[in-house]
Write a protein that holds these residues in place. Structure first.
Motif, short mmCIF file in Angstrom:
data_model
loop_
_atom_site.label_atom_id
_atom_site.label_comp_id
_atom_site.label_asym_id
_atom_site.label_seq_id
_atom_site.Cartn_x
_atom_site.Cartn_y
_atom_site.Cartn_z
N VAL A 244 0.89 -0.76 -0.17
CA VAL A 244 -0.29 -0.08 -0.08
C VAL A 244 1.36 1.22 -0.12
CG1 VAL A 244 -1.39 1.17 1.49
CG2 VAL A 244 -2.20 -1.00 1.40
N LEU A 245 0.82 2.55 -1.07
CA LEU A 245 1.42 3.11 -0.84
C LEU A 245 0.83 4.23 -0.67
CD1 LEU A 245 3.32 1.89 -4.33
CD2 LEU A 245 3.82 1.89 -2.09
N LYS A 246 0.84 5.77 -0.20
CA LYS A 246 0.65 6.44 0.16
C LYS A 246 1.33 8.10 -1.15
CE LYS A 246 -0.85 10.48 3.87
NZ LYS A 246 -1.43 10.68 4.73
N THR A 247 0.29 8.35 -1.83
CA THR A 247 1.24 9.55 -2.64
C THR A 247 0.41 11.00 -2.72
OG1 THR A 247 0.02 8.93 -4.80
CG2 THR A 247 2.11 7.32 -3.81
N THR A 248 1.06 11.78 -3.65
CA THR A 248 0.60 13.02 -3.90
C THR A 248 -0.35 12.62 -5.03
OG1 THR A 248 1.98 13.69 -4.97
CG2 THR A 248 1.83 14.44 -3.20
N THR A 249 -1.45 13.21 -5.76
CA THR A 249 -1.46 13.48 -6.88
C THR A 249 -1.20 13.37 -8.54
OG1 THR A 249 -2.70 15.53 -6.65
CG2 THR A 249 -4.15 14.49 -5.76
N ASP A 250 0.06 13.44 -7.93
CA ASP A 250 1.11 13.64 -9.55
C ASP A 250 1.89 12.01 -8.95
OD1 ASP A 250 2.36 14.93 -7.20
OD2 ASP A 250 3.07 16.52 -8.82
N GLY A 251 2.17 11.89 -8.23
CA GLY A 251 2.34 10.45 -7.61
C GLY A 251 4.44 10.63 -6.47
N LYS A 252 3.84 11.52 -6.10
CA LYS A 252 5.04 11.44 -5.50
C LYS A 252 5.09 10.19 -4.07
CE LYS A 252 7.68 14.86 -1.81
NZ LYS A 252 8.56 15.87 -2.02
N LEU A 253 6.03 10.21 -3.66
CA LEU A 253 6.05 9.02 -2.40
C LEU A 253 5.63 9.71 -1.50
CD1 LEU A 253 5.26 6.01 -1.84
CD2 LEU A 253 7.79 6.21 -1.60
N ILE A 254 5.14 8.71 -0.29
CA ILE A 254 4.70 10.08 1.17
C ILE A 254 5.89 8.76 1.48
CG2 ILE A 254 3.53 10.70 2.61
CD1 ILE A 254 3.90 12.36 0.40
N PHE A 255 4.99 7.70 1.77
CA PHE A 255 5.33 6.33 2.62
C PHE A 255 4.72 5.44 2.08
CE2 PHE A 255 2.03 7.39 5.40
CZ PHE A 255 1.22 6.47 5.59
N ALA A 256 4.82 3.97 2.51
CA ALA A 256 4.88 2.55 1.69
C ALA A 256 4.12 2.12 3.27
CB ALA A 256 5.38 1.71 1.35
N ILE A 257 3.32 0.86 3.35
CA ILE A 257 2.83 0.03 3.71
C ILE A 257 2.97 -1.17 3.29
CG2 ILE A 257 1.14 -0.84 5.16
CD1 ILE A 257 -0.12 1.85 5.55
N GLY A 258 4.25 -2.46 4.45
CA GLY A 258 4.21 -3.52 3.48
C GLY A 258 3.88 -4.64 4.14
N HIS A 259 4.37 -5.90 4.42
CA HIS A 259 3.82 -7.06 4.46
C HIS A 259 3.75 -7.07 6.29
CE1 HIS A 259 2.44 -11.30 5.05
NE2 HIS A 259 2.74 -11.38 3.52
N PRO A 260 2.48 -7.14 6.69
CA PRO A 260 2.26 -7.24 7.92
C PRO A 260 3.52 -8.30 8.64
CG PRO A 260 0.47 -8.07 6.93
CD PRO A 260 1.49 -8.11 6.13
N ARG A 261 3.83 -9.37 7.81
CA ARG A 261 4.39 -10.34 8.73
C ARG A 261 5.65 -9.72 9.38
NH1 ARG A 261 6.48 -13.80 4.60
NH2 ARG A 261 4.08 -14.80 4.55
N THR A 262 6.25 -8.33 8.57
CA THR A 262 7.70 -7.55 8.83
C THR A 262 7.48 -7.28 10.93
OG1 THR A 262 6.68 -5.51 8.20
CG2 THR A 262 7.91 -6.99 6.88
N ILE A 263 5.81 -7.18 11.16
CA ILE A 263 5.51 -6.30 12.59
C ILE A 263 4.68 -7.76 13.29
CG2 ILE A 263 5.63 -3.90 11.65
CD1 ILE A 263 2.58 -4.16 11.73
N GLY A 264 4.50 -8.92 12.61
CA GLY A 264 4.54 -9.93 13.27
C GLY A 264 2.73 -10.17 13.42
#
Length: 372
Positions: free
Chosen positions: A148-168
């Motif tokens: 899951v990626l959070k971006t601006t409307t022109d595609g600039k990345l703000i942050f990403a949420i990856g696989h929940p396994r990485t946080i257990g």
């Protein structure tokens, strides 16, 4: 159209830091006027929610802006219509209401699937969901890690949420193939793992884990989700927001509190519904498949469904009129003269026109339904 490099490297910064009954009002039947006219001149719908079909709305070139599957669409504060698909030449297409292409970007989401818009401090942001698999040109599936990626409307990345396994919070044998997000009034982000383990995962506005619920292992089966394809924050009651979660394989929506407690289900017999889209007091949704008269799901089917403020179906553009018996919605069939293939999402503008995105529909662009 904006002048730019169409292959602009969307999210190249992907040194992405993973953060961590009573009968309903008598329906007038399925409405197709002028049956001898082409599809673009048909009227479809019921009970005053009737629409003219425009399949040629999008003014795009298959050479410059090719499409695979048009998954979802939202409207931003400027009135632009932003569509997410899974063609990596241009994951995101941005239109005006006339169908003119204003911009396009994105080359990194082969499983581009879910699209949500939120506003923070007067600025629009997008949440893009890559479900981790896609169809190739021969119809076969291939996969990668869901994200899951959070971006601006022109595609600039703000942050990403990856696989929940990485946080257990996922076991090694629990897949993560997210399909949708929703944003609460306080900024919390809900991720629906609709093609994976069917959990709804709640994060704060910065992507920090809070809780998860749903899945397959609850003692009360109503608390389980089967193909949690969509999630929506329902703020029609401003003092009591709730979550509307799709349980597509069960042909229903399930309502939960904002902290994941089950409230009730809304049965949609015969309809494999996608996410609920709230507009004023109504719910709109794409129906990706429908069942036939024998109760079997069939390919090439699908339509749009509309519910009123009491969560009762009032119109099925592209499908048969809703029928209630003793307060219970009966199975809804697709209309004989099919308008859509696999309605995957809808977007409603300020004129109450509906834009319908379709999955696996021969690379077709969104269809516009103008309310009449």
């Amino acid at each position: 159209m904006t002048t730019h490099n169409p292959r602009r490297n969307f999210l190249k910064t992907a040194a992405i830091a993973t953060v961590a009954a009573t009968a309903a009002p008598a329906a007038k039947g399925f409405t197709i006027l002028h049956k001898d006219k082409p599809a673009d001149e048909q009227l479809i719908g019921h009970n005053g929610f009737t629409y003219k079909v425009d399949k040629s709305w999008a003014k795009i070139s298959v050479n410059n802006t090719p499409l695979a599957n048009c998954h979802e669409m939202v409207q931003d504060s400027k009135g632009r219509l932003i569509m997410l698909g899974d063609h990596t030449h241009n994951n995101v297409l941005i239109f005006d209401k006339s169908g003119k292409l204003l911009d396009y970007w994105g080359t990194s989401l082969p499983g581009g699937h879910g699209l949500t818009i939120s506003k923070e401090g007067g600025e629009d942001f997008l949440l893009l969901t890559d479900c981790g698999w896609a169809l190739d040109r021969t119809g076969n599936t291939y996969g990668q890690a869901g994200q899951v990626l959070k971006t601006t409307t022109d595609g600039k990345l703000i942050f990403a949420i990856g696989h929940p396994r990485t946080i257990g919070i996922y076991k090694d044998d629990e897949p993560f193939k997210p399909t949708e997000t929703a944003v609460a009034p306080n900024g919390d982000i809900y991720v629906a793992d609709g093609y994976g383990s069917d959990y709804i995962i709640q994060y704060d506005a910065k992507g920090k884990y809070i809780r998860h619920f749903g899945g397959h292992h609850n003692s009360n089966p109503d608390h389980n989700l089967r193909n949690a394809h969509g999630i929506t924050v329902d703020t029609r009651d401003k003092n009591n927001p709730t979550l509307i979660c799709t349980s597509r394989e069960e042909n229903c929506f399930k309502l939960f509190t904002m902290d994941g407690k089950f409230i009730k289900r809304i049965d949609m017999p015969g309809m494999y519904v996608c996410r609920a889209v709230i507009n004023d007091s109504n719910i709109y949704a794409g129906v990706c498949w429908s069942k036939n008269a024998e109760g079997k799901q069939f390919d090439g089917s699908g339509f749009v469904t509309i519910l009123d403020k009491d969560n009762r179906v009032i119109s099925n553009p592209g499908g048969m009129a809703p029928v209630y018996k003793n307060g219970v919605l009966q199975q809804t069939l697709q209309a004989k003269n099919a308008t859509f293939m696999h309605g995957h999402d809808v977007c409603i503008d300020e004129d109450k026109s509906i834009y319908v995105c379709q999955w696996n529909a021969n690379h077709t662009a969104p269809v516009k339904l103008t309310r009449v």
